[in-house]
Each structure stands twice: as structure tokens, then as C-alpha cells.
Design a protein around this motif. Structure first.
Motif, PDB file in Angstrom:
ATOM      1  N   ALA A 171     -30.835  35.974  19.392  1.00 11.30           N
ATOM      2  CA  ALA A 171     -32.004  35.745  18.545  1.00 11.30           C
ATOM      3  C   ALA A 171     -33.239  36.422  19.124  1.00 11.30           C
ATOM      4  N   GLY A 172     -33.172  36.836  20.372  1.00 11.35           N
ATOM      5  CA  GLY A 172     -34.307  37.479  21.019  1.00 11.35           C
ATOM      6  C   GLY A 172     -34.437  38.943  20.644  1.00 11.35           C
ATOM      7  N   ASP A 173     -35.675  39.402  20.558  1.00 14.07           N
ATOM      8  CA  ASP A 173     -35.916  40.835  20.386  1.00 14.07           C
ATOM      9  C   ASP A 173     -35.671  41.571  21.692  1.00 14.07           C
ATOM     10  N   GLU A 174     -35.768  40.838  22.778  1.00 11.54           N
ATOM     11  CA  GLU A 174     -35.459  41.387  24.103  1.00 11.54           C
ATOM     12  C   GLU A 174     -34.798  40.286  24.924  1.00 11.54           C
ATOM     13  N   ILE A 175     -33.728  40.639  25.627  1.00 12.46           N
ATOM     14  CA  ILE A 175     -33.009  39.685  26.471  1.00 12.46           C
ATOM     15  C   ILE A 175     -33.195  40.087  27.919  1.00 12.46           C
ATOM     16  N   ILE A 176     -33.757  39.169  28.707  1.00  8.86           N
ATOM     17  CA  ILE A 176     -33.993  39.397  30.133  1.00  8.86           C
ATOM     18  C   ILE A 176     -33.146  38.401  30.915  1.00  8.86           C
ATOM     19  N   ALA A 177     -32.442  38.865  31.909  1.00 11.65           N
ATOM     20  CA  ALA A 177     -31.579  37.990  32.699  1.00 11.65           C
ATOM     21  C   ALA A 177     -31.771  38.262  34.183  1.00 11.65           C
ATOM     22  N   ASP A 178     -31.362  37.311  34.986  1.00 14.99           N
ATOM     23  CA  ASP A 178     -31.286  37.540  36.424  1.00 14.99           C
ATOM     24  C   ASP A 178     -30.042  38.374  36.697  1.00 14.99           C
ATOM     25  N   ALA A 179     -30.042  39.111  37.780  1.00 15.53           N
ATOM     26  CA  ALA A 179     -28.872  39.929  38.121  1.00 15.53           C
ATOM     27  C   ALA A 179     -27.620  39.083  38.275  1.00 15.53           C
ATOM     28  N   THR A 180     -27.789  37.803  38.662  1.00 14.80           N
ATOM     29  CA  THR A 180     -26.640  36.934  38.899  1.00 14.80           C
ATOM     30  C   THR A 180     -26.376  35.955  37.756  1.00 14.80           C
ATOM     31  N   SER A 181     -27.094  36.084  36.654  1.00 13.23           N
ATOM     32  CA  SER A 181     -26.804  35.262  35.478  1.00 13.23           C
ATOM     33  C   SER A 181     -25.407  35.588  34.947  1.00 13.23           C
ATOM     34  N   ILE A 182     -24.863  34.697  34.132  1.00 15.36           N
ATOM     35  CA  ILE A 182     -23.588  34.934  33.461  1.00 15.36           C
ATOM     36  C   ILE A 182     -23.863  35.118  31.974  1.00 15.36           C
ATOM     37  N   VAL A 183     -23.378  36.217  31.396  1.00 16.61           N
ATOM     38  CA  VAL A 183     -23.606  36.510  29.980  1.00 16.61           C
ATOM     39  C   VAL A 183     -22.310  36.974  29.327  1.00 16.61           C
ATOM     40  N   GLY A 184     -22.272  36.874  28.005  1.00 13.21           N
ATOM     41  CA  GLY A 184     -21.121  37.381  27.254  1.00 13.21           C
ATOM     42  C   GLY A 184     -20.217  36.288  26.738  1.00 13.21           C
ATOM     43  N   SER A 185     -18.924  36.408  27.009  1.00 14.78           N
ATOM     44  CA  SER A 185     -17.905  35.486  26.512  1.00 14.78           C
ATOM     45  C   SER A 185     -17.928  35.433  24.998  1.00 14.78           C
ATOM     46  N   ILE A 186     -17.885  36.609  24.366  1.00 17.16           N
ATOM     47  CA  ILE A 186     -17.936  36.703  22.911  1.00 17.16           C
ATOM     48  C   ILE A 186     -16.520  36.514  22.375  1.00 17.16           C
ATOM     49  N   GLY A 187     -16.163  35.275  22.186  1.00 19.28           N
ATOM     50  CA  GLY A 187     -14.826  34.925  21.729  1.00 19.28           C
ATOM     51  C   GLY A 187     -14.820  33.495  21.225  1.00 19.28           C
ATOM     52  N   VAL A 188     -13.638  32.994  20.906  1.00 19.73           N
ATOM     53  CA  VAL A 188     -13.494  31.634  20.386  1.00 19.73           C
ATOM     54  C   VAL A 188     -12.324  30.978  21.108  1.00 19.73           C
ATOM     55  N   VAL A 189     -12.526  29.741  21.552  1.00 21.82           N
ATOM     56  CA  VAL A 189     -11.458  29.044  22.259  1.00 21.82           C
ATOM     57  C   VAL A 189     -11.328  27.628  21.712  1.00 21.82           C
ATOM     58  N   THR A 190     -10.092  27.162  21.625  1.00 20.59           N
ATOM     59  CA  THR A 190      -9.800  25.775  21.276  1.00 20.59           C
ATOM     60  C   THR A 190      -8.822  25.251  22.311  1.00 20.59           C
ATOM     61  N   ALA A 191      -9.194  24.181  22.988  1.00 22.21           N
ATOM     62  CA  ALA A 191      -8.344  23.626  24.036  1.00 22.21           C
ATOM     63  C   ALA A 191      -7.913  22.217  23.658  1.00 22.21           C
ATOM     64  N   THR A 192      -6.630  21.926  23.838  1.00 29.61           N
ATOM     65  CA  THR A 192      -6.117  20.599  23.529  1.00 29.61           C
ATOM     66  C   THR A 192      -4.947  20.298  24.451  1.00 29.61           C
TER      67      THR A 192
END
Length: 268
Positions: free
Chosen positions: A100-121
Motif C-alpha cells: 500500500a506504500g508508495d515507497e517501502i523502506i526496510a532494515d537490511a535485516t528485516s524479513i520481506v516477501g512470502s508471496i504465497g498461500v498456506v493452509t495448515a491442519t
């Protein structure tokens, strides 16, 4: 000669923190309803931009989509820039919010991504046999007991789940492509559910730059920039009712465990 000091720029800050859609009194979650008041107040304030600090491992795709749409709608209505600052993690639904951001700023050690879908049971049919319990399920509609954990897994049930997951995944990918556009690298792992550090995410186009909120805002708006945090408010019907009994309820404990599992996936 300047007769009056330069006016201070104030940037409202909204923190989007926690598991999305799943919450309890022990660990509140994020939902469109829980952040509505804070977002409206932040975008109503004078100033050129709104800052969002995101720290979420994901959760409900529906709530992720609703919060994303509300942020973009307010940004367009108020004609404000949205600056997203990733803290520990913006993964899965948390990354959906970040787009939703016009610009995304992160720390070098942040965790980003995981563009997927998971269902656990889990599945327990053999356990029921061992303890002598007979499972009885009565339905109208042959698919009403899909993925019943007390019955053997059926390929047809898995097919139904995968069809739903495919639709959600496609919607997620479409949002990322629309918002990030040409900034995205041509990488085959981008939409596989894999996650990266902030530094690697910058190289892939998931992040625009490495930095932190204070330094970036001072660089952009000057040394006199002021950050005004706009806290989320609990719905009025919950105020005063989250005592010890509520905090220790079974639902609260189960919600906290589910929340912890999502955070644990990213080592947090």
C-alpha cells in the motif's frame, strides 16, 4: 534574512503490528475494523505524507486486502504519499499491507516477501480408532465435511482447497505486480512463497531502499520533522472487559498459540 523559523513538518505514524485477522486478548490481531479509526485520523492530519510501520507475519488474506484497499483509498482521497517502514517482518499478508506504500523502506535485516498461500491442519483418523471413538458426521451437501481432520484425507478435498488457494494467490500476485510494477526483478522464486532479508528484497524490487523511519523522514522533510504516532483504539465494546478471566480463556490461549506459530515461522 529569515524573520520566522521554518515551519515544522508533522508526519503521522500508524503502526500495523500483529497477526492479521487472528487475535486474542493475549495478542491482539489486525483487522480493517481495528485500524479504521487510526487510519482516518492519520490521513486527516495536515502534512504531505502518512507513515506506516509494519511488523506482521501475515494472516487473513481478506483482512489484508481490506486494510490495503482502505489505505489506498484514503491516500487518493487526501492526496498524500504513503511511506511504509518495515520493522522485523512484513511477510505474506504483512507484505500485502506493505504494498500500500508508495515507497517501502526496510532494515537490511528485516524479513520481506512470502508471496504465497498456506493452509495448515492436522489429521487424527487413526487416533480415533485407537481410543475407540466413532466419528459421526451428518451433512446436506457432499462437500460440507471437506478436510475433516477426523476422516482420512481425500484427493478431491485437497483439490477444492488448492482451487481456493490458487485464487487467493493470483489476487496477491496481482496486487504486488500492480503496486511494484517495473521495480520487480525477473526472478522465478518471487511468487513461490519464499521470503528474504530486507537487503535481498531491495535487490528484487520488493523494497525500495534500506533505512529507518527517523533518518528517512529527516532526509526527506528536514531536521525539524516531527513524528506523531496515531494509536489504534480498541472497539468500545471491548474496553474494560478484557480482564484476567478473558485473558486466560481457552479461545485466547488458542489464538495466542496460533499467532506464535506464524511469528515462529520467521524466527521471531
Amino acid at each position: 534574512m529569515r524573520l520566522w523559523p521554518k515551519r515544522r513538518t508533522t508526519i503521522p505514524l500508524v503502526r500495523l503490528q500483529g497477526v492479521i485477522g487472528m487475535g486474542s486478548s493475549l495478542r491482539p490481531g489486525l483487522s480493517a475494523a481495528s485500524v479504521e479509526a487510526a487510519l482516518v485520523r492519520a490521513f486527516a492530519m495536515k502534512g504531505p505524507a502518512v507513515a506506516l510501520a509494519i511488523n506482521s507475519p501475515g494472516g487473513s488474506p481478506v483482512q489484508s486486502s481490506l486494510i490495503f484497499s482502505r489505505i489506498r483509498g484514503l491516500a487518493q482521497e487526501k492526496k498524500k504519499t504513503v511511506l511504509v517502514f518495515v520493522e522485523d517482518v512484513a511477510a505474506s499478508g504483512g507484505y500485502w499491507l506493505a504494498t500500500a506504500g508508495d515507497e517501502i523502506i526496510a532494515d537490511a535485516t528485516s524479513i520481506v516477501g512470502s508471496i504465497g498461500v498456506v493452509t495448515a491442519t492436522f489429521g487424527f483418523p487413526e487416533l480415533l480408532q485407537k481410543i475407540g471413538v466413532e466419528r459421526r458426521v451428518y451433512t446436506m451437501g457432499e462437500n460440507k465435511s471437506v478436510l475433516d481432520p477426523f476422516q482420512p484425507e481425500k484427493p478431491s478435498d485437497v483439490g477444492i482447497l488448492h482451487a481456493v488457494q490458487a485464487d487467493i494467490h493470483a489476487a496477491f500476485i496481482a496486487v504486488v505486480k500492480e503496486r511494484r510494477g517495473a521495480r520487480l526483478a525477473d526472478d522465478p522464486d518471487l511468487f513461490t512463497g519464499r521470503f528474504w532479508s530486507g537487503e535481498a528484497g531491495r535487490a528484487l524490487g520488493l523494497v525500495d531502499r534500506i533505512g529507518n523511519l527517523r533518518d528517512v523522514l529527516r532526509e526527506r522533510y528536514g531536521a525539524r520533522v516531527a513524528v506523531r504516532e496515531v494509536p489504534a483504539r480498541r472497539p468500545s465494546f471491548l474496553r474494560g472487559r478484557l480482564g484476567l478471566g478473558a485473558a486466560l480463556s481457552a479461545d485466547s490461549l488458542i489464538g495466542a498459540v496460533r499467532s506464535d506459530r506464524l511469528w515462529d515461522r520467521y524466527g521471531l
